[in-house]
Structure formats: structure tokens, C-alpha cells
Design a protein around this motif. Structure first.
Motif, PDB file in Angstrom:
ATOM      1  N   VAL A 242      25.828 -75.850  -1.738  1.00  0.00           N
ATOM      2  CA  VAL A 242      24.590 -75.565  -1.452  1.00  0.00           C
ATOM      3  C   VAL A 242      24.315 -73.945  -2.002  1.00  0.00           C
ATOM      4  CG1 VAL A 242      22.592 -74.582  -0.182  1.00  0.00           C
ATOM      5  CG2 VAL A 242      23.589 -76.913   0.422  1.00  0.00           C
ATOM      6  N   LEU A 243      25.368 -73.267  -1.498  1.00  0.00           N
ATOM      7  CA  LEU A 243      25.435 -71.795  -1.933  1.00  0.00           C
ATOM      8  C   LEU A 243      25.482 -71.790  -3.608  1.00  0.00           C
ATOM      9  CD1 LEU A 243      25.691 -68.668  -1.247  1.00  0.00           C
ATOM     10  CD2 LEU A 243      28.222 -69.146  -0.836  1.00  0.00           C
ATOM     11  N   ARG A 244      26.623 -72.562  -4.053  1.00  0.00           N
ATOM     12  CA  ARG A 244      26.821 -72.416  -5.211  1.00  0.00           C
ATOM     13  C   ARG A 244      26.106 -73.461  -6.184  1.00  0.00           C
ATOM     14  NH1 ARG A 244      32.986 -73.718  -5.384  1.00  0.00           N
ATOM     15  NH2 ARG A 244      31.937 -75.403  -4.183  1.00  0.00           N
TER      16      ARG A 244
ATOM     17  N   PRO B  99      29.002 -59.913  -2.650  1.00  0.00           N
ATOM     18  CA  PRO B  99      27.391 -59.519  -2.998  1.00  0.00           C
ATOM     19  C   PRO B  99      27.103 -60.923  -3.340  1.00  0.00           C
ATOM     20  CG  PRO B  99      28.742 -58.871  -4.531  1.00  0.00           C
ATOM     21  CD  PRO B  99      29.736 -59.118  -3.549  1.00  0.00           C
ATOM     22  N   THR B 100      27.832 -62.008  -3.573  1.00  0.00           N
ATOM     23  CA  THR B 100      27.145 -62.995  -4.180  1.00  0.00           C
ATOM     24  C   THR B 100      26.891 -64.181  -2.788  1.00  0.00           C
ATOM     25  OG1 THR B 100      29.458 -64.062  -4.035  1.00  0.00           O
ATOM     26  CG2 THR B 100      28.746 -63.213  -6.110  1.00  0.00           C
ATOM     27  N   THR B 101      27.051 -63.525  -1.567  1.00  0.00           N
ATOM     28  CA  THR B 101      26.673 -64.545  -0.463  1.00  0.00           C
ATOM     29  C   THR B 101      25.765 -63.565   0.462  1.00  0.00           C
ATOM     30  OG1 THR B 101      28.780 -63.612   0.548  1.00  0.00           O
ATOM     31  CG2 THR B 101      29.093 -65.748  -0.775  1.00  0.00           C
ATOM     32  N   PRO B 102      24.919 -64.301   1.119  1.00  0.00           N
ATOM     33  CA  PRO B 102      23.963 -63.984   2.059  1.00  0.00           C
ATOM     34  C   PRO B 102      24.536 -63.160   3.303  1.00  0.00           C
ATOM     35  CG  PRO B 102      24.071 -66.308   2.188  1.00  0.00           C
ATOM     36  CD  PRO B 102      24.947 -65.940   1.222  1.00  0.00           C
ATOM     37  N   ASP B 103      23.789 -62.619   4.145  1.00  0.00           N
ATOM     38  CA  ASP B 103      24.100 -62.169   5.346  1.00  0.00           C
ATOM     39  C   ASP B 103      23.301 -63.184   6.438  1.00  0.00           C
ATOM     40  OD1 ASP B 103      26.216 -60.224   4.664  1.00  0.00           O
ATOM     41  OD2 ASP B 103      24.673 -58.782   4.231  1.00  0.00           O
ATOM     42  N   MET B 104      24.331 -62.908   7.586  1.00  0.00           N
ATOM     43  CA  MET B 104      23.353 -63.608   8.522  1.00  0.00           C
ATOM     44  C   MET B 104      23.860 -62.864   9.926  1.00  0.00           C
ATOM     45  SD  MET B 104      23.510 -67.630   9.167  1.00  0.00           S
ATOM     46  CE  MET B 104      23.161 -68.370  11.089  1.00  0.00           C
ATOM     47  N   GLU B 105      22.564 -62.634  10.486  1.00  0.00           N
ATOM     48  CA  GLU B 105      22.783 -61.993  11.828  1.00  0.00           C
ATOM     49  C   GLU B 105      22.819 -62.935  12.808  1.00  0.00           C
ATOM     50  OE1 GLU B 105      22.921 -58.890  13.243  1.00  0.00           O
ATOM     51  OE2 GLU B 105      23.301 -58.161  11.086  1.00  0.00           O
TER      52      GLU B 105
ATOM     53  N   TRP C  24      22.311 -71.543   9.119  1.00  0.00           N
ATOM     54  CA  TRP C  24      23.248 -71.063   7.841  1.00  0.00           C
ATOM     55  C   TRP C  24      23.035 -71.700   6.625  1.00  0.00           C
ATOM     56  CZ3 TRP C  24      25.443 -67.256   5.668  1.00  0.00           C
ATOM     57  CH2 TRP C  24      26.299 -67.279   4.880  1.00  0.00           C
ATOM     58  N   ILE C  25      22.813 -72.918   6.627  1.00  0.00           N
ATOM     59  CA  ILE C  25      22.585 -73.688   5.528  1.00  0.00           C
ATOM     60  C   ILE C  25      21.218 -73.334   4.933  1.00  0.00           C
ATOM     61  CG2 ILE C  25      22.001 -76.060   4.510  1.00  0.00           C
ATOM     62  CD1 ILE C  25      24.112 -77.091   6.463  1.00  0.00           C
ATOM     63  N   ILE C  26      20.000 -73.388   5.778  1.00  0.00           N
ATOM     64  CA  ILE C  26      18.943 -72.771   5.441  1.00  0.00           C
ATOM     65  C   ILE C  26      18.805 -71.241   4.841  1.00  0.00           C
ATOM     66  CG2 ILE C  26      16.463 -72.099   6.096  1.00  0.00           C
ATOM     67  CD1 ILE C  26      16.809 -74.412   7.967  1.00  0.00           C
ATOM     68  N   VAL C  27      19.719 -70.445   5.412  1.00  0.00           N
ATOM     69  CA  VAL C  27      19.951 -69.065   4.666  1.00  0.00           C
ATOM     70  C   VAL C  27      20.558 -69.204   3.251  1.00  0.00           C
ATOM     71  CG1 VAL C  27      21.344 -66.848   4.993  1.00  0.00           C
ATOM     72  CG2 VAL C  27      20.147 -67.785   6.993  1.00  0.00           C
ATOM     73  N   ILE C  28      21.235 -70.034   3.179  1.00  0.00           N
ATOM     74  CA  ILE C  28      22.174 -69.957   1.823  1.00  0.00           C
ATOM     75  C   ILE C  28      21.225 -70.607   0.827  1.00  0.00           C
ATOM     76  CG2 ILE C  28      24.645 -69.340   2.411  1.00  0.00           C
ATOM     77  CD1 ILE C  28      25.017 -72.279   2.682  1.00  0.00           C
TER      78      ILE C  28
ATOM     79  N   SER D  76      31.287 -70.196   8.748  1.00  0.00           N
ATOM     80  CA  SER D  76      32.216 -69.206   8.338  1.00  0.00           C
ATOM     81  C   SER D  76      31.720 -68.165   7.439  1.00  0.00           C
ATOM     82  CB  SER D  76      33.827 -69.625   7.531  1.00  0.00           C
ATOM     83  OG  SER D  76      33.184 -70.628   6.619  1.00  0.00           O
ATOM     84  N   THR D  77      30.825 -67.329   7.877  1.00  0.00           N
ATOM     85  CA  THR D  77      29.969 -66.288   6.984  1.00  0.00           C
ATOM     86  C   THR D  77      30.668 -65.096   6.814  1.00  0.00           C
ATOM     87  OG1 THR D  77      28.934 -65.675   9.075  1.00  0.00           O
ATOM     88  CG2 THR D  77      27.695 -67.242   7.976  1.00  0.00           C
ATOM     89  N   GLY D  78      31.195 -64.689   8.000  1.00  0.00           N
ATOM     90  CA  GLY D  78      31.921 -63.211   7.884  1.00  0.00           C
ATOM     91  C   GLY D  78      33.360 -63.426   7.207  1.00  0.00           C
ATOM     92  N   SER D  79      34.284 -64.180   7.731  1.00  0.00           N
ATOM     93  CA  SER D  79      35.496 -64.126   7.006  1.00  0.00           C
ATOM     94  C   SER D  79      35.497 -64.449   5.818  1.00  0.00           C
ATOM     95  CB  SER D  79      36.302 -65.121   8.158  1.00  0.00           C
ATOM     96  OG  SER D  79      35.919 -66.363   7.761  1.00  0.00           O
ATOM     97  N   ARG D  80      35.002 -65.493   5.352  1.00  0.00           N
ATOM     98  CA  ARG D  80      34.932 -66.065   3.934  1.00  0.00           C
ATOM     99  C   ARG D  80      34.144 -65.204   3.207  1.00  0.00           C
ATOM    100  NH1 ARG D  80      34.304 -72.244   3.634  1.00  0.00           N
ATOM    101  NH2 ARG D  80      34.062 -72.693   1.321  1.00  0.00           N
TER     102      ARG D  80
END
Lengths: 642, 397
Positions: A375-377, A428-434, A450-454, A419-423
């Protein structure tokens, strides 16, 4: 080696040793044609009893000859006697082995899975008889498959409620697999035959012929299980074969396998186990078990091999749901597998089933993370025309709706947060999530969020490919609105995503709507301002006619342009479309009305006012209704109607 | 899901070290060193197999070439190489490093090969079960002939088990008769089926057949091995110093070990099993493998002529003993001469010893083979993940 005591109900039948030996020799198949051609247990029961007693007598004398300690004088004589006894025992055991095999073979027919429901209601012995003798109604595996499509996922209650149906139409077995929701043993062999087998097995084992007995038993029952497998449509496929098959083809096979596996574990294997227990009951603790494992180990491995091959296939998003089906089916079967294969010698089968289960779980986790990165890519850059809903949005939202249908399973399987943080950290090519504000959510829910965020992140990237900033906003509004609607329509999904995040999303598409209006309408409405129209130091009327004319012309041109363009844009959701038009009208119409009210007189007092005041308020109102319908307006904006 | 969870700590160190090195100066010295070590270890492990350090090459210790315990060591070597290979290839590496050509293609071939390994593992594990069938038959022979004095009864009983055993041992896997019903022979003709015939000719030996039918009918161990070798090209030029090298080594190790297992253990359809596959002699790690390959290849050629079930040392000896005991049984007259009885007693004792060794070793061997299966699956998953993650993305819809 003690000869068993209680074979006969009437001990007065006991035959003396010489007679016993004669009986044994008479049935020595290497000696006479008659003995070769006839089976004792096929004939007269009296002959059977006589033979068994003869065997007992020989065994009794065998134990006494072996006990006697030969003095040197009598050694040869004793040796000779013991040789005779041993020889007689061997002949008898060879005979019994053949009889044992014969009874097994004659009473072995592949299990009619379809008849299992019927057998459930009939008495045990009657059902056994129908199983072993009635082969005329065997069904092909195809028929069997078709029937099962309707019957799958039954409640598991196969009690009296179903009875009348089956009584009324005995060929109807559409519910046959309802009965596979729990272990249900059937009689594979009629009870009389079991009794005969048992009496032979006891004698073979007490004479030290246990291994022979197990061998014969295993070989005959193994081929019976093989035949049942064929009937159930269980295919022999190598892992390599399965990796090469198309996923659609495998989906069908998975469905079929789930049904077959239930029947195998709960009926076939369970019944084999029961048969072993009956025949070898009380003879030795581990014998029944050895026979059982010997019989079903190969078939069980073959059965699980398919699930194993699926569990290690390459991961891709479309496989998720069938893999979950397979996982759930195996999970459901596991307690029964543990019961049926409880013994130490069946360890490997239990272990294998558990391993496959955990591998399927692992595969589901892998697929989810695979899905996330896909989804991200997702790379398509061609903007969808009119800023409508992107196919990716539809795909992803449908996918996570399906995920929420499998919530029960996935909540247990998905144990770690995305795996939002570690990976992706610092990337800058990935979103942040609180995560902080999402305290108390299950990892699965976090993954969905997370899926909706990306997804949004990816969509924002795509929106940049629109040349018109207004359209980019409209695109985001449409897509996020679609996300919100999908979540609201699925109670499961809504519960997991939670109202907080849903509010965030709602805020987001509203923001996009606001941004759109700003981008499009600020400049249009700017034409309707007062500033710049009043001429300073002039006493005539304070309004510059030329500036005013220019202003009207600019407004008309801008509005026409926006109208022409944005009529082709699309807001698929009618309510959203309506709301946005209203919002536009609410700003546009009062501004135009008041501008017109203040300056109309200056234009109408001059020449060709229709060149400057082209549209009435009503014209604009109806023009706004053309917006976001997704097709070009056929004519130019209609002039005032009179 | 961290990949390091179940790894022994030394592998963890490799990965940490590599990360530091790459982060610091990006040179590949460390990598070359790891590769060098992998080659040396691989060579050493196989050298130990070819000639055990304590030189126990005697049948009595049970350590001899192609014996059960030797095969267990062989499988252990495969497991060790696999663990180290994985450390060299994947651990602590950015997925993008291995998803570039030509490595992506080599790895995808490697993945194909590993699927074949999985099927071979299954087939061999089933083959181990069929050896257990032989063991059971041999145990009948032992328990019949261990009794004293040996009389007609015992001899007949042993004879019956022996003929079943011999046909199980000499079965040719080309003769794929799946419809065999029972594996033990009828002691007499039934229902006009060859009635009155010599039962030893009709000895039925379904054991190796029926149980080996776990995979598809047309599946052939020989073809799998052939396919595994077919696209195994020696890395050339720049590849030979990079990761192509360990992929090549590991492929050869897998091919060799699978080939040896298939040759040793009854397996579905082995006709046309290659007796030789090309491994260039210039590689240090390959010397012992080539040596063993020649030895096994020779044995296999002999076997193909004779048509025995496998090169497993215990099975070969079982076959010899069985032959000799059959001769004894066929010529038996009660009472037997003392000298003859002594000879038989010794043979029975040897057969009993083989059975004991099978009893001890076969299940652990089967478990090890299963472990290979698991490891290959795990590595395969990790490599596939890396390949996918490093790849330029593709549309998912």
C-alpha cells in the motif's frame, strides 16, 4: 508365554493335545488342497471354535515343554517334542495370520462418507453392515464436492432435528458434513468380525506373533484408508506442484481440503483408532496404538502435506483470506487431532499439525505486513480523472473490511504493533503515526489504522500529480470521505478504528473541502469586493464605471472557467456533492447578490448592460448544480432566462 | 517480526559487526572474511565426513560410510552450513543489497531449488518409515531364530519373514506397483490366484511402495535432483567474490546432501538418478564433496544393477544376512548341525544389532530431516521477504 484362559465359554470343549495337533495339521495349507482353498472363519462356527481350542491346547503344551528341564537322557526326546509343538504352533500361526487377513479384507470397504449421516441414526451394527456391503450407492468425489458447498459451516448439530429429512429422502446428504464438527467414530468393520479378529489377535500375540499381527493389520487397513482418501478426493501433490498452481485453483483445493480434513480426522482416523482399540483391547497397552499409528501415519502426513505447502507459499495480499480459512479450520481441528493422535508414537503428527498452524499464522502476519508495504509503495502516478476515488482506495478499504470480518482470528494472530518506528524511522518517504493517542487499541486495530495512514500518505503523493491544486484537494476529500464511509458501514471496522480516529478522518476530508473552496473560490469572490471601484476625489457617484465593467467581465470569465472545468470533476457521493455545492452557493450567491445590488445601477445606466451583467443570481444558483457531476456541460452557462 | 529471535548468539554478532562495518566505511572486507570462513567451514565439515578424525571406519562401530549415524552427521553438516549461509546472506543486510541483479535471479533459482529440497525431505522421511518396515520384518526373523533349540516351526516362521524382507529390500523403484494390497505374503495360494505356487515368488512387499506414496504419482526423486543441478552455474568474474559465491556453495551442499539421502534411503522413483554432477575441483570446499560423490556414485552404479532398496549400510548388510539366512532356512533339517547353528547364531546376532541400530537411529534421522525442512522453510521465507522488500514496488491491484 501364558496361554490365554477365557477364550471359550465352555471349557468342557477342550481337546487333547494329539487331537489338537491333528486339527492344526488338517488346516495346514502347505499340506492339502482343501486347506488351501477354504478359510476356517468363512465356514461353520463350530469348526472355528474347534480350531481356536486346538490352538490353545498347543500353546498350553508349548509352555509346558519349555518349562520342563531336560535331563541328558531325555534331551533328544524333549527336543523332538518341542520341535513338534513349535512346528504345530508355526503352522497354526501362519493359518491364523491368513484367517486374520482374510477377515480384514472381506470386511474392508472404503468408508462412504455420504452415508455417515445415515449411520448416525441407525443402530451401530446395522450401519456397519450397510457400510461394508452396500457399495452400489458410492458417489463420485465430484458429486460429493457439489453437495458440500451448501453444507459447509453447519452448526454441528446433527441430532434429531435433521432426522425427518434424512428419513424422507435417504439419498439426500446435503448436510453430511454437519456431522464433522466433532469426533464421530463409526464401525469400520461389523462387530462379529471384530470379535473374530480379536480372538485371533489374542492368540497370535500370546504365541509371540505380535509383529506379524501388526504387519497384516497395518497393510490391509492402510490400503482401506488409501481408498477412503481417494473417495474424499484428497490429492497427492508435491510442494513443488502446489507452488506452481494458480492461486484461484488453490482456493478451490483449499476449500475441498478443509472439508476432507474434517472428515479424515474426525471420522476416518477416529474410527481407525476405535477399531484398533476394539481388536486389540486388553491385549497389551501399546499394541492398539502401534497398529493405529502404523495405519494412519502415512495418510496423515499426506493429508497435512497440502496445508504445509500452502503455509509456505509465496506471500501476497490476495492469499490472506483463504490462508485464514485454512488456519481457522486447522485451529478448529487441532483439539481433535490431539485427541485422535494422543499417543507418544503419534507425536510427530500432532507436532506437524501444530507447526503448520503456526506457519499459517506466520503467513497471515507476513501477508499483512506485505500488504502494508504494498500500500505504501503502490506506484501508479497517473491521476484519476475528475479527482474521484482512486482504485487503490477502493481496493485497500475492501481489503480491510474483509480483514475485519476475520477479526476473531486476526486479533489473536496479530500480536505486534505495526513496524512504523523501527522500519521507517527518519524516512521522509513514510508517514508518521502517533501511537500515544491510540492507547488501549489492539495491535490489529493499530495495523488497520496504520494501513489507513499509509493509504492517505500514498494518496497525498498521488494528489501532487494533479496540475490544479483545487482538484488535488477535491481528490483527497473524495478519497478520505470514501474511507470514512467504508468504516462507518462496517460495524466491526468502526469498532476497531474507533470514533476518535474516525473523527480525525472526518476532520481531514472537511479540511480538504475547505482547502478546495479556498483554492477555487477566493479568487472568484475577490472580483466581488468593493475596493478599487470607488474613485477618490470624484464627486459624480464615486464609482468608476470602467473598473466596474472590468470587474464584471473578470468575474464572468472566471466563473465560466470554473464552471466548465469543475462540472467535469466528480464527487461520487451524492450527499457530499450536495453539501459542497451548498457550501459554494452559500458563499457565492450572497456575495454576488449584494455586489449586484450595489452596482447593478451603474451598469444598467450605461450601454449594453447585458455584456457585463450576464448572469442573474438564479443563473448562478442553477449553474452550481452542474458542478462535480463528472461530465462536460453541453452548452455555455445559460444566460438569464427571459 | 525480528529474524534474530531464535538465532544462536554468534550469528547475532556477525550481523551487528557487519552493520557497524558497513556503516563505518562501507567496504566489504568483513564480508570477504565471512565468505572466506563460510568456505573453510564448509570444506572442513565435509572433510570430517569423508574421513572421520578418529578413523572409526569399521562396521562394528556403526560409524561407517552411508550408515545411519553417518547420514545423521551428513544432515547435521547440512544444518550447520545452512545456519552459516543464512548469516552470511541475510542477517543484518539491507534487503536492497540482495534484490539487485544478478543476485535476485540467483536467489530465485535458489528458492526453486529449496522447494525441491522440501519435497525430497518429505520423500526421504517417508523412506525412513519404509526402512522401519524392514526393521520390523527383520525383528521377526531375529525373534524366531533367537529361540533355542531352533526347530522347524521357528525356521518356517523366519523363512516367511525373510522372503518379505528380501523383496522389500530388493525392490526396484522403477516397478511402481501401487495396487499391492498386503505386504506380508499369504502362506498359501488363495482363490485360484497362483494356487499351489511357490509362495516365495509371490512375496508381497508393499511396504516400500504404499508408504512412499505420500507425494504425487509422477513425482520422481531422480528428476528433482536433476532439476536442482540443471541451472547451477559457477559464479564468474565479479560474481565470484560477491554473494553469488555462498549461494553457489550452499546450492551444491544442498544438492549433494539430498542426492546422498536419495541414494541411501528408499525413495520414490530413483531411476536415472545422476551418479555424478559437476563441481569444479578448484574450490577448496568442494574436495571432500567430490570425493564422497565418487564413492557414492560407484556404489550407486553397483546398486542399480542389483536393484536394492538403497545404499544405506545397514540395509545392505541386512540384505546380505537375509540372503544367507534364507539359504540356511531352505536347507534346514531338524536337528541342525552345531557348527551351522553357531554360524546362524552369529548372523542373527548381527541382524539383531542392525535392528537395534535402526531402532535407535531411524527416528532421530527422520526428525533431523524434518528439521532441515523447517530450516529451509524459514530461510526461504526470510529470503523471499528480503527480495520483496528490496524490490521496486509493483501494483497490488
Amino acid at each position: 508365554m501364558e496361554p490365554p484362559e477365557n477364550y471359550s465359554t465352555d471349557t468342557s470343549f477342550a481337546v487333547p493335545f494329539e487331537d489338537a495337533q491333528k486339527i492344526i495339521l488338517r488346516w495346514d495349507s502347505t499340506a492339502s488342497e482343501e486347506a488351501r482353498e477354504r478359510m476356517i472363519f468363512d465356514g461353520d462356527r463350530q469348526e472355528v471354535d474347534l480350531y481356536l481350542q486346538a490352538v490353545d491346547e498347543i500353546q498350553k503344551s508349548m509352555s509346558s515343554t519349555s518349562i520342563s528341564s531336560p535331563s541328558s537322557d531325555h534331551r533328544d526326546q524333549d527336543n523332538n517334542d518341542s520341535n513338534k509343538v513349535n512346528s504345530a504352533i508355526q503352522i497354526a500361526m501362519a493359518r491364523l495370520e491368513d484367517e486374520f487377513r482374510n477377515i480384514l479384507i472381506n470386511n474392508t470397504s472404503p468408508v462412504e462418507v455420504d452415508s455417515l449421516v445415515v449411520s448416525d441414526h441407525a443402530s451401530a451394527s446395522a450401519s456397519a453392515a450397510s457400510l461394508s456391503h452396500n457399495t452400489s450407492s458410492l458417489r463420485s468425489s465430484d458429486e460429493f464436492d457439489r453437495e458440500e458447498v451448501g453444507g459447509g459451516g453447519g452448526s454441528g448439530d446433527h441430532g434429531d432435528a435433521l432426522d425427518p429429512i434424512h428419513r424422507a429422502d435417504s439419498s439426500n446428504s446435503s448436510a453430511s458434513y454437519r456431522s464433522t464438527s466433532s469426533i464421530r467414530e463409526i464401525d469400520l468393520i461389523p462387530q462379529e468380525a471384530v470379535a473374530d479378529l480379536q480372538s485371533i489377535a489374542r492368540r497370535m500375540i500370546s504365541a509371540g506373533y505380535l509383529r506379524e499381527c501388526i504387519q497384516v493389520y497395518g497393510s490391509v487397513r492402510k490400503s482401506a484408508v488409501d481408498a477412503s482418501f481417494r473417495r474424499l478426493g484428497i490429492e497427492k501433490l508435491s510442494i513443488g506442484d502446489i507452488q506452481r498452481l494458480e492461486w484461484e485453483a488453490l482456493e478451490t483445493k483449499i476449500r475441498r481440503w478443509i472439508r476432507a480434513a474434517k472428515a479424515c480426522v474426525r471420522i476416518l482416523f477416529a474410527s481407525e483408532k476405535k477399531l484398533c482399540e476394539e481388536i486389540f483391547y486388553g491385549i497389551g497397552t501399546a499394541i492398539d496404538d502401534a497398529c493405529f499409528v502404523e495405519t494412519v501415519k502415512g495418510p496423515a502426513i499426506q493429508l497435512f502435506n497440502f496445508a504445509e505447502a500452502i503455509s509456505i507459499s509465496r506471500r501476497s495480499p490476495e492469499k490472506m483470506f483463504k490462508i485464514l480459512d485454512l488456519h481457522d479450520a486447522l485451529m478448529d481441528l487441532l483439539p481433535d487431532i490431539e485427541v485422535v493422535f494422543e499417543s507418544k508414537s503419534a507425536d510427530s503428527i500432532r507436532v506437524q499439525a501444530a507447526e503448520i498452524l503456526s506457519r499459517l499464522a506466520e503467513a497471515a502476519r507476513g501477508i499483512l505486513s506485505e500488504f502494508e508495504s504494498a500500500v505504501l509503495r503502490e506506484p501508479s502516478v497517473v491521476p484519476v480523472p475528475g479527482g474521484t476515488i482512486h482504485p487503490l482506495t477502493r481496493y485497500v478499504m475492501n481489503y480491510i473490511c474483509l480483514i475485519s470480518d476475520y477479526k476473531q482470528t486476526l486479533i489473536d494472530l496479530i500480536m505486534s504493533k505495526p513496524s512504523t518506528g523501527s522500519r521507517y524511522s527518519g524516512d521522509p518517504t513514510t508517514p508518521d503515526m502517533e501511537f500515544a493517542e491510540l492507547e488501549g487499541k489492539t495491535p490489529l486495530a493499530l495495523h488497520l489504522i496504520w494501513i489507513i495512514v499509509i493509504l492517505q500518505f500514498n494518496l497525498e503523493g498521488k494528489s501532487k500529480h494533479y496540475k490544479d491544486a483545487s482538484l488535488a484537494h477535491l481528490f483527497m476529500m473524495n478519497n478520505v470521505h470514501y474511507i470514512v464511509q467504508k468504516i462507518k458501514r462496517s460495524p466491526e471496522l468502526r469498532e476497531m478504528i474507533g470514533d476518535d480516529y474516525l473523527r480525525k478522518l472526518t476532520g481531514k476530508f472537511r479540511q480538504a473541502a475547505t482547502s478546495y473552496q479556498r483554492a477555487t473560490w477566493v479568487s472568484v469572490l475577490y472580483c466581488l469586493r468593493d475596493e478599487g471601484l470607488h474613485v477618490s476625489g470624484s464627486f459624480s457617484s464615486g464609482v468608476s464605471k470602467s473598473a466596474l465593467r472590468e470587474r464584471f467581465k473578470t468575474f464572468n470569465a472566471m466563473f465560466e472557467d470554473v464552471h466548465r472545468t469543475q462540472a467535469t470533476w466528480l464527487i461520487p457521493d451524492s450527499q457530499l456533492r450536495e453539501e459542497l455545492r451548498i457550501s459554494i452557493s452559500e458563499k457565492l450567491i450572497p456575495a454576488y447578490r449584494s455586489f449586484l445590488g450595489r452596482f447593478r445601477i451603474h451598469i444598467e445606466s450605461g450601454k449594453h448592460p447585458e455584456n457585463y451583467i450576464k448572469y442573474s443570481v438564479e443563473d448562478l444558483e442553477s449553474a452550481v448544480l452542474d458542478f462535480f457531476e463528472g461530465y462536460p456541460v453541453s452548452q455555455h452557462l445559460r444566460r438569464r432566462s427571459q | 517480526m525480528p529474524a534474530t529471535e531464535h538465532q544462536p548468539s554468534f550469528l547475532g554478532r556477525i550481523s551487528i559487526r557487519r552493520n557497524q562495518v558497513i556503516a563505518m566505511d562501507g567496504n566489504h572486507e568483513q564480508e570477504l572474511e565471512d565468505l572466506e570462513l563460510f568456505q573453510r567451514h564448509t570444506g572442513d565439515r565435509f572433510a570430517d565426513l569423508l574421513s572421520p578424525p578418529d578413523n572409526q571406519d569399521s562396521p562394528l562401530t556403526g560409524e561407517s560410510f552411508l550408515s545411519i549415524s553417518w547420514l545423521r552427521k551428513l544432515v547435521d553438516v547440512l544444518l550447520c552450513c545452512e545456519a552459516e549461509f543464512k548469516a552470511v546472506l541475510i542477517m543484518g543486510r539491507e534487503p536492497s543489497q540482495i534484490s539487485k541483479p544478478p543476485l535476485d535471479r540467483l536467489l530465485s533459482d535458489f528458492m526453486e531449488r529449496s522447494v525441491k529440497v522440501l519435497d525430497i525431505c518429505n520423500a526421504v522421511a517417508t523412506g525412513v518409515d519404509s526402512i522401519r518396515q524392514c526393521q520390523k520384518l527383520a525383528e521377526i526373523v531375529v525373534s524366531a531364530l533367537e529361540q533355542k533349540p531352533i526347530g522347524d516351526g521357528q525356521v518356517k516362521r523366519a523363512r516367511k519373514a525373510l522372503s518379505a524382507l528380501m523383496s522389500a529390500l530388493t525392490i526396484d523403484d522403477k516397478e511402481n506397483n501401487h495396487s499391492r494390497y498386503a505386504e506380508r505374503t499369504w502362506s498359501f495360494g488363495r482363490r485360484g490366484n497362483n494356487s499351489g505356487g511357490n509362495h516365495k515368488d509371490r512375496a508381497n512387499h508393499g511396504s516400500l511402495r504404499s508408504s512412499s506414496m505420500v507425494v504425487a504419482k509422477n513425482w520422481s526423486a531422480a528428476k528433482q535432483i536433476q532439476a536442482m543441478c540443471s541451472n547451477l552455474a559457477v559464479p564468474r568474474g565479479g560474481e565470484s567474490t560477491g554473494l553469488a559465491q555462498p549461494v553457489y556453495i550452499m546450492s551444491n551442499v544442498m544438492v549433494f546432501v539430498m542426492w546422498a539421502l536419495v541414494a541411501a534411503i528408499p525413495c520414490q522413483e530413483r531411476s536415472g538418478l545422476p551418479t555424478h554432477f559437476q563441481i569444479p575441483k578448484q574450490f577448496g570446499w568442494a574436495h571432500s564433496i567430490i570425493g564422497m560423490q565418487e564413492k557414492i556414485g560407484e556404489e550407486w552404479k553397483k546398486k542399480e544393477k542389483k536393484g536394492s532398496a538403497g545404499l544405506l549400510e545397514e540395509m545392505q548388510r541386512m540384505e546380505k544376512l537375509g540372503q544367507s539366512l534364507i539359504e540356511f532356512a531352505d536347507g534346514f533339517q531338524f536337528p541342525a548341525e552345531a557348527e551351522k547353528l553357531e554360524e546362524v547364531a552369529a548372523q542373527v546376532a548381527e541382524l539383531a544389532e542392525i535392528c537395534r541400530r535402526m531402532e535407535e537411529g531411524l527416528m532421530p534421522l527422520q526428525q533431523q530431516i524434518r528439521e532441515v525442512f523447517h530450516r529451509i522453510v524459514r530461510s526461504r521465507t526470510e529470503v523471499l521477504d528480503s527480495l520483496d522488500n528490496g524490490k521496486v514496488s509493483q501494483p497490488i491491484m
